[in-house]
Design a protein around this motif. Structure first.
Motif, PDB file in Angstrom:
ATOM      1  N   TYR A 573      24.968  66.171 -71.102  1.00 33.50           N
ATOM      2  CA  TYR A 573      24.677  65.634 -72.316  1.00 33.50           C
ATOM      3  C   TYR A 573      23.082  65.640 -72.378  1.00 33.50           C
ATOM      4  O   TYR A 573      22.214  66.212 -72.012  1.00 33.50           O
ATOM      5  N   SER A 587      21.651  71.451 -73.399  1.00 32.34           N
ATOM      6  CA  SER A 587      23.045  70.995 -72.603  1.00 32.34           C
ATOM      7  C   SER A 587      23.463  72.516 -71.940  1.00 32.34           C
ATOM      8  O   SER A 587      23.759  72.109 -70.581  1.00 32.34           O
ATOM      9  N   TYR A 613      27.831  69.467 -73.376  1.00 36.00           N
ATOM     10  CA  TYR A 613      28.331  68.705 -74.125  1.00 36.00           C
ATOM     11  C   TYR A 613      27.343  68.324 -76.002  1.00 36.00           C
ATOM     12  O   TYR A 613      27.477  68.054 -77.038  1.00 36.00           O
ATOM     13  N   GLN A 617      28.837  62.855 -77.160  1.00 39.59           N
ATOM     14  CA  GLN A 617      28.882  61.757 -75.941  1.00 39.59           C
ATOM     15  C   GLN A 617      28.114  61.093 -75.711  1.00 39.59           C
ATOM     16  O   GLN A 617      27.890  60.531 -74.788  1.00 39.59           O
ATOM     17  N   ASN A 636      21.411  58.809 -72.026  1.00 39.10           N
ATOM     18  CA  ASN A 636      22.163  59.762 -72.729  1.00 39.10           C
ATOM     19  C   ASN A 636      21.860  61.533 -72.161  1.00 39.10           C
ATOM     20  O   ASN A 636      22.729  62.385 -72.463  1.00 39.10           O
TER      21      ASN A 636
END
Length: 646
Positions: A573, A587, A613, A617, A636
């Motif tokens: 991510y 990513s 991703y 998310q 993140n």
């Protein structure tokens, strides 16, 4: 504006190749190394004003003004230094920050201190700043406790370093030390050398000063005396001169020593230097403990942490001395700690530009701990402290009246002596409670019966407690101190974590989460969570494996080697910065890098799958347009390891 605080100057050879300036530069270099800053400033400045630029030139110009406490000019030349965008020693970030604080530019000063923190490693000052970033709020809390006024004994010159002597105040001054033909000039300040004066204290007033003693005063510096309670013995600072003979160190400098004199028939006689002095380092600014069995002083002797440190030495009953002891990193930093004073309540007051302050030298206080050591320094606040040099604090604990010295604006001379009345006592009895609750890392349930152990910074066990039904623990601790907390219980993996208590009285919370020694694994579980492995982080805009991430990846690999049928899905991510498309591709590359690393380290390719991703998310609020810290964004940027087959 120069006080006798000691500075080790490590002056590199000049790297300028401008032949026309070599003579001037060599002359200035010689003066700089001999501490004759006034002439050096003029020479350096003439060179700089002709348009010549170099880091060495601006460093020396900035230093010359910095060490003379002319902070507006040190800001000017340090600004020129940093505008070159060249690498400079970390010390210059600190000096620039101190200069900026002195002129009231606290925002830029904090920026420079953050840079200093990053570049200086494990320095005492770095830790002090990192642990006390709200230092201005703490100083404000300590402020407003004094009423101050400029004393009537000030002259147009240097006046500082006062001491109580019966009904008199004895202080240091450069107002005059001889006639027109006999006056000697100190090349550091272009003023006369310092000598001792005395003034009778009458109520809140000081009578006209007179020279203290012809036996004590010489043609060089005398300064900062202290007297025994019976008035029969004094200790004072003097240049390295005895019986009219001047001694120099290996560099040709006349350093400072502490001398002792006794009063016989109203005359100060038997003037002798103390045995721990040296021709090769300075010792100065004596102070006596309330029982007069310990002498405190400032020195740059071998073993000193910074420019000058505060030491103590035992005074034996037969008049001999023990061995000097450095007060340690609770008091001393890589900068300057000097002008100690011990109050009747056994509180250590001293000046420092290494502890967080308002700029220049600030006055701090420390109360002896149970082991009689001084470990925690507290800024006494305004109006005693200012953005200029504030130092040489003394107080009569019975009357709550005292004196300090400062070169702040609005004074009569270069340094002035100010009188004060303490209106409110500073709360120096700082105590902390380390508290926490021991819980299960998975289901967050409370763990009772866990053994919690408190250790000091050297991992020596201090206290231990067993948690009750509520899973809580608590330990009484010192303020601003590093400890280690360890929790253990059968069927759980033992965990140890560090905690640094807050610098003011109160509570420092340190919850502990324990993971089971044997933990259930199932399809769909994240290895990073199940096995208490930290997430694999990436730097901004990067997809290469960081060193800290490689260590955690190795843990994943070890788990997969333990369970050879285990297969995992690597999910990568990003944070929300950059475009959606770019983050998706980034990513994907990160997931690919993670998988390649694991294959390279022995995991079969058919046991690994994964993809990126992007920013789809996020685990916190940091979406597009939301202002977040770098630390929040980094959360993140992660990889997860989901078990797909056992």
């Amino acid at each position: 504006m120069r006080k006798i605080y000691f500075i080790k100057l490590t002056i590199a050879l000049w790297s300028l190749t401008i032949n026309a300036q070599e003579g001037k530069i060599a002359s200035a270099e010689k003066l700089f190394n001999k501490y004759a800053y006034i002439d050096a400033i003029e020479t350096y400045q003439r060179v700089a004003e002709k348009g010549y630029k170099s880091a060495d030139l601006f460093e020396k110009l900035g230093d010359a003004y910095y060490f003379n406490a002319d902070f507006s000019n040190s800001v000017k030349w340090y600004t020129e230094l940093f505008s070159l965008n060249e690498a400079v020693p970390s010390e210059y970030y600190y000096r620039y920050a101190q200069s900026l604080k002195a002129v009231g530019n606290y925002n830029k000063a904090d920026l420079m201190m953050n840079n200093f923190l990053q570049k200086s490693g494990e320095q005492v000052r770095s830790k002090l700043y990192a642990d006390n970033k709200d230092y201005l709020a703490q100083i404000k809390k300590n402020s407003g406790r004094y009423q101050i006024s400029s004393s009537s004994i000030n002259s147009n010159y240097l006046d500082y370093g006062a001491a109580f002597y019966g009904d008199k105040l004895v202080f240091t001054s450069t107002r005059d030390t001889g006639g027109v033909f006999t006056k000697r000039i100190n090349p550091w300040t272009n003023q006369s050398f310092t000598t001792l004066y005395g003034s009778t204290i009458k109520g809140d007033s000081l009578l006209k000063p007179v020279k203290f003693s012809k036996n004590i005063n010489s043609i060089y510096h005398e300064a900062t005396p202290v007297f025994t309670k019976n008035g029969q013995t004094m200790y004072f600072t003097r240049n390295n001169i005895n019986n009219g003979k001047v001694k120099k160190d290996n560099s040709g400098r006349v350093l400072f020593k502490i001398y002792r004199a006794v009063l016989v028939k109203d005359q100060w006689v038997q003037i002798t230097e103390l045995p721990f002095n040296s021709d090769n380092y300075s010792v100065a600014h004596p102070a006596l403990s309330p029982d007069e069995k310990t002498l405190y002083f400032a020195s740059d002797m071998p073993g000193t942490i910074g420019g000058s440190d505060i030491y103590k030495i035992a005074i034996n009953e037969d008049g001999t001395f023990g061995k000097p002891e450095n007060l340690g990193t609770g008091i001393n930093t890589e900068a300057r700690e000097t002008f100690p004073f011990i109050s009747a309540n056994n509180e250590l007051f001293f000046a420092s530009d290494g502890h967080p302050g308002l700029g220049g030298l600030d006055i701090f206080v420390s109360v002896a701990e149970k082991d009689k050591d001084f470990k925690n320094a507290i800024n006494v606040g305004e109006p005693i402290n200012s953005s200029y040099d504030d130092f040489s604090y003394i107080i009569d604990e019975q009357t709550k009246k005292g004196y300090f010295s400062s070169n702040r604006t609005g004074g009569k001379g270069y340094d002035d002596i100010y009188s004060f009345t303490e209106l409110k006592k500073l709360e120096t009895d700082c105590r902390q409670m380390i508290t926490g609750v021991v819980t299960d890392v998975d289901d967050k349930s409370i763990i009772s019966g866990a053994l919690v152990i408190l250790s000091d910074a050297k991992f020596n066990t201090m206290k231990q407690i067993t948690t009750g039904p509520d899973g809580s623990y608590s330990f009484e601790a010192d303020c601003g101190t590093l400890y280690y907390i360890k929790a253990e219980k059968k069927q759980y993996a033992t965990k140890e974590q560090s905690v640094t208590t807050l610098p003011e009285s109160g509570e420092t919370k340190s919850p502990i989460s324990l993971g089971k020694a044997t933990r259930q694994v199932t399809i769909g579980s994240d290895l990073a969570h199940v096995f208490d492995i930290e997430l694999i982080y990436f730097d901004l805009d990067k997809h290469n494996i960081r060193k800290d991430a490689a260590i955690d990846l190795q843990k994943i690999i070890e788990v997969m080697n333990q369970y050879p049928k285990m297969k995992i899905d690597v999910r990568s991510y990003t944070d929300s910065r950059a475009s959606y498309q770019y983050n998706q591709k980034l990513s994907d590359r990160r997931a690919e890098s993670t998988i390649k690393y694991m294959i390279k380290n022995g995991i079969a390719v058919d046991r690994l799958a994964g993809r990126g991703y992007g920013e789809t998310q996020l685990i916190n609020k940091c979406t597009d347009g939301i202002k977040c810290t770098e630390k929040e964004h980094q959360l993140n940027r992660r990889s997860e390891f989901i078990i797909t087959e056992m």
